[in-house]
Write a protein that holds these residues in place. Sequence first.
Motif, mmCIF file in Angstrom:
data_model
loop_
_atom_site.group_PDB
_atom_site.id
_atom_site.type_symbol
_atom_site.label_atom_id
_atom_site.label_comp_id
_atom_site.label_asym_id
_atom_site.label_seq_id
_atom_site.Cartn_x
_atom_site.Cartn_y
_atom_site.Cartn_z
ATOM 1 N N LEU A 26 -58.961 9.660 -8.072
ATOM 2 C CA LEU A 26 -59.653 8.540 -8.668
ATOM 3 C C LEU A 26 -61.107 8.810 -9.197
ATOM 4 O O LEU A 26 -61.556 8.435 -10.050
ATOM 5 N N ASN A 27 -61.578 9.781 -8.079
ATOM 6 C CA ASN A 27 -63.069 9.889 -8.213
ATOM 7 C C ASN A 27 -63.241 11.130 -8.999
ATOM 8 O O ASN A 27 -64.474 11.799 -9.296
ATOM 9 N N GLY A 28 -62.091 12.061 -9.346
ATOM 10 C CA GLY A 28 -62.231 13.210 -10.022
ATOM 11 C C GLY A 28 -62.835 14.491 -9.171
ATOM 12 O O GLY A 28 -63.389 15.383 -9.588
ATOM 13 N N ARG A 29 -62.659 14.183 -7.937
ATOM 14 C CA ARG A 29 -63.251 15.179 -6.963
ATOM 15 C C ARG A 29 -62.006 16.357 -6.750
ATOM 16 O O ARG A 29 -60.920 16.223 -7.023
ATOM 17 N N SER A 85 -54.905 -0.988 -11.243
ATOM 18 C CA SER A 85 -56.288 -1.059 -12.064
ATOM 19 C C SER A 85 -57.374 -1.312 -11.069
ATOM 20 O O SER A 85 -57.531 -2.140 -9.994
ATOM 21 N N ARG A 86 -58.374 -0.109 -11.001
ATOM 22 C CA ARG A 86 -59.365 -0.280 -9.874
ATOM 23 C C ARG A 86 -60.485 -1.359 -10.070
ATOM 24 O O ARG A 86 -60.756 -1.694 -11.156
ATOM 25 N N ASP A 87 -60.600 -1.952 -8.798
ATOM 26 C CA ASP A 87 -61.494 -2.902 -8.785
ATOM 27 C C ASP A 87 -62.867 -2.531 -8.316
ATOM 28 O O ASP A 87 -63.285 -2.074 -7.494
ATOM 29 N N ARG A 105 -69.241 20.134 -10.425
ATOM 30 C CA ARG A 105 -68.965 20.601 -9.090
ATOM 31 C C ARG A 105 -69.699 19.839 -7.742
ATOM 32 O O ARG A 105 -69.450 20.020 -6.807
ATOM 33 N N ARG A 106 -70.965 19.449 -8.209
ATOM 34 C CA ARG A 106 -71.938 18.827 -7.379
ATOM 35 C C ARG A 106 -71.391 17.539 -7.220
ATOM 36 O O ARG A 106 -72.022 16.776 -6.243
ATOM 37 N N GLY A 107 -70.464 16.751 -7.787
ATOM 38 C CA GLY A 107 -70.080 15.532 -7.565
ATOM 39 C C GLY A 107 -70.469 14.573 -8.682
ATOM 40 O O GLY A 107 -70.345 13.384 -8.290
ATOM 41 N N ASN A 126 -65.723 20.836 -18.052
ATOM 42 C CA ASN A 126 -65.229 19.918 -17.000
ATOM 43 C C ASN A 126 -65.882 18.493 -17.255
ATOM 44 O O ASN A 126 -65.685 17.543 -16.108
ATOM 45 N N ARG A 127 -66.159 17.947 -18.303
ATOM 46 C CA ARG A 127 -66.669 16.595 -18.452
ATOM 47 C C ARG A 127 -65.393 15.609 -17.859
ATOM 48 O O ARG A 127 -64.411 15.786 -18.175
ATOM 49 N N ARG A 128 -66.042 14.488 -17.679
ATOM 50 C CA ARG A 128 -64.879 13.460 -17.091
ATOM 51 C C ARG A 128 -64.106 12.756 -18.202
ATOM 52 O O ARG A 128 -62.877 12.784 -18.235
#
Length: 236
Positions: A30-33, A54-56, A150-152, A166-168
């Motif tokens: 969910l956070n793309g980590r 659906s994320r709250d 990479r740094r989050g 690597n854009r989201r």
Amino acid sequence: MSDEAARRRVTVHDVARAAGVSLATVDRVLNGRPGVRAATAEKVEEAIKSLGFSRDLNASLMARSRDLSVVFFIPDGSNEFMDALAEAVTRRVGQALSDRMHLSTERIRALDTGALAAGLDALDPRTCDCAVIVTSEEPDILAAVDSATRRGIAVMTLVSDLPGSNRRHFIGVDNVAAGRTAASLLGRFLPQGGTVAVIAGSLHLRDHLEAPRRFSSDSLCRFFQYRATRPLRGPR
């Protein structure tokens, strides 16, 4: 799914059970980590889609120790569209605070990829969660985006995309479809053929590059020749 189950809000626990993974894995997806295999991430995405998860955002922010911080890097100069984008972000600052989000804007000289790369490199993941950028596709930018990821820090492209990075996410129009639409319209305007000149601000920007490429190569352009040697003829 029963009516009672349908009325119950789908949670990350449901997604984890459906995908057969841990809550930590769902959270990473969910956070793309990093740290999740492609096949596992695909299972999680399929579970999200099939369950209608659906994320709250408010619940997610409440679980955090700090608010969400988003910085917009927008080109400076005389471009009225970019000025309007910056003003739109400024207007949302107050409203975003109620959702525990802090919005800020950094104006970077247009096409100064060095300054933008330096700005991205200076972001600290402890104080910044997301960067939204408008930029051209240059090696130093791609490297800076990958480093921030990479740094989050989630990086999103605005108006012009960087598909090789690597854009989201990308926020903007489908420029290929826009070029196809322009080709179709001009094909109708010039049924007997004609000459068309395409003017772009900078071919270093993907949004300025993609539309003319589709415009010039699309089969809908068969009604006319694509050259830039004579003036554009309008509809008759």
